[in-house]
Design a protein around this motif. Structure first.
Motif, PDB file in Angstrom:
ATOM      1  N   GLY A  77     -12.303   5.035 -13.510  1.00  0.00           N
ATOM      2  CA  GLY A  77     -12.730   3.776 -12.909  1.00  0.00           C
ATOM      3  C   GLY A  77     -11.738   3.107 -11.974  1.00  0.00           C
ATOM      4  O   GLY A  77     -12.008   2.017 -11.471  1.00  0.00           O
ATOM      5  N   VAL A  78     -10.612   3.723 -11.711  1.00  0.00           N
ATOM      6  CA  VAL A  78      -9.615   3.144 -10.813  1.00  0.00           C
ATOM      7  C   VAL A  78     -10.121   3.188  -9.371  1.00  0.00           C
ATOM      8  O   VAL A  78     -10.697   4.183  -8.945  1.00  0.00           O
ATOM      9  CB  VAL A  78      -8.260   3.884 -10.948  1.00  0.00           C
ATOM     10  N   GLU A  79      -9.906   2.099  -8.636  1.00  0.00           N
ATOM     11  CA  GLU A  79     -10.229   2.040  -7.201  1.00  0.00           C
ATOM     12  C   GLU A  79      -8.933   1.990  -6.414  1.00  0.00           C
ATOM     13  O   GLU A  79      -7.951   1.408  -6.866  1.00  0.00           O
ATOM     14  CB  GLU A  79     -11.058   0.789  -6.887  1.00  0.00           C
ATOM     15  N   TRP A  80      -8.946   2.588  -5.200  1.00  0.00           N
ATOM     16  CA  TRP A  80      -7.753   2.583  -4.355  1.00  0.00           C
ATOM     17  C   TRP A  80      -8.117   2.712  -2.899  1.00  0.00           C
ATOM     18  O   TRP A  80      -9.205   3.157  -2.556  1.00  0.00           O
ATOM     19  CB  TRP A  80      -6.776   3.690  -4.780  1.00  0.00           C
ATOM     20  N   ALA A  81      -7.155   2.290  -2.064  1.00  0.00           N
ATOM     21  CA  ALA A  81      -7.286   2.461  -0.620  1.00  0.00           C
ATOM     22  C   ALA A  81      -6.997   3.921  -0.308  1.00  0.00           C
ATOM     23  O   ALA A  81      -5.954   4.449  -0.689  1.00  0.00           O
ATOM     24  CB  ALA A  81      -6.313   1.550   0.116  1.00  0.00           C
ATOM     25  N   VAL A  82      -7.914   4.571   0.366  1.00  0.00           N
ATOM     26  CA  VAL A  82      -7.805   5.998   0.654  1.00  0.00           C
ATOM     27  C   VAL A  82      -6.715   6.279   1.670  1.00  0.00           C
ATOM     28  O   VAL A  82      -5.943   7.218   1.525  1.00  0.00           O
ATOM     29  CB  VAL A  82      -9.168   6.550   1.120  1.00  0.00           C
TER      30      VAL A  82
END
Length: 126
Positions: A77-82
């Motif tokens: 579930g981690v979100e990040w800037a690609v």
């Protein structure tokens, strides 16, 4: 250079909408462009100006809104800037089962019609 085909498609759509709405011209076109859409903004600006020649869009300002690429790891579930170049490996669990949330956008956000001789201006958003 695919920016020319993008610019041509945008101008054709906006010109058709202007004619449909009885507008005398177009003052501004707002585009949303994702970081991963593969569009070079300066090339798009140049091509847009060329594509506008002889249309109701001629002389319009092209305003682009950049959309940063973001991804989400399905397992943790981690979100990040690609970022660029794109990093689609999860920075938390190193998993590869990811969903791209943003960054591929390429759409017309709004059009501002030029003022007609009576001073009335119509806006089309969306």
């Amino acid at each position: 250079m695919h920016e020319m085909s993008i610019a041509t498609a945008v101008v054709e759509q906006v010109d058709a909408a202007a004619r449909e709405h009885g507008a005398d011209g177009v003052a501004k076109v707002r585009l949303q462009v994702g970081e991963l859409a593969g569009v070079v903004p300066s090339a798009l600006d140049f091509c847009f100006e060329l594509a506008c020649a002889g249309t109701l869009v001629e002389g319009a300002v092209l305003e682009t809104e950049a959309v940063p690429a973001r991804a989400k790891c399905s397992p943790c579930g981690v979100e990040w800037a690609v970022g660029m170049p794109p990093d689609l490996g999860c920075p938390h669990c190193a998993g590869g089962d990811v969903e791209l949330l943003a960054g591929r956008e390429l759409q017309i956000l709004g059009v501002e019609w030029a003022e007609d001789p009576t001073g009335v201006r119509a806006d089309r958003k969306g």
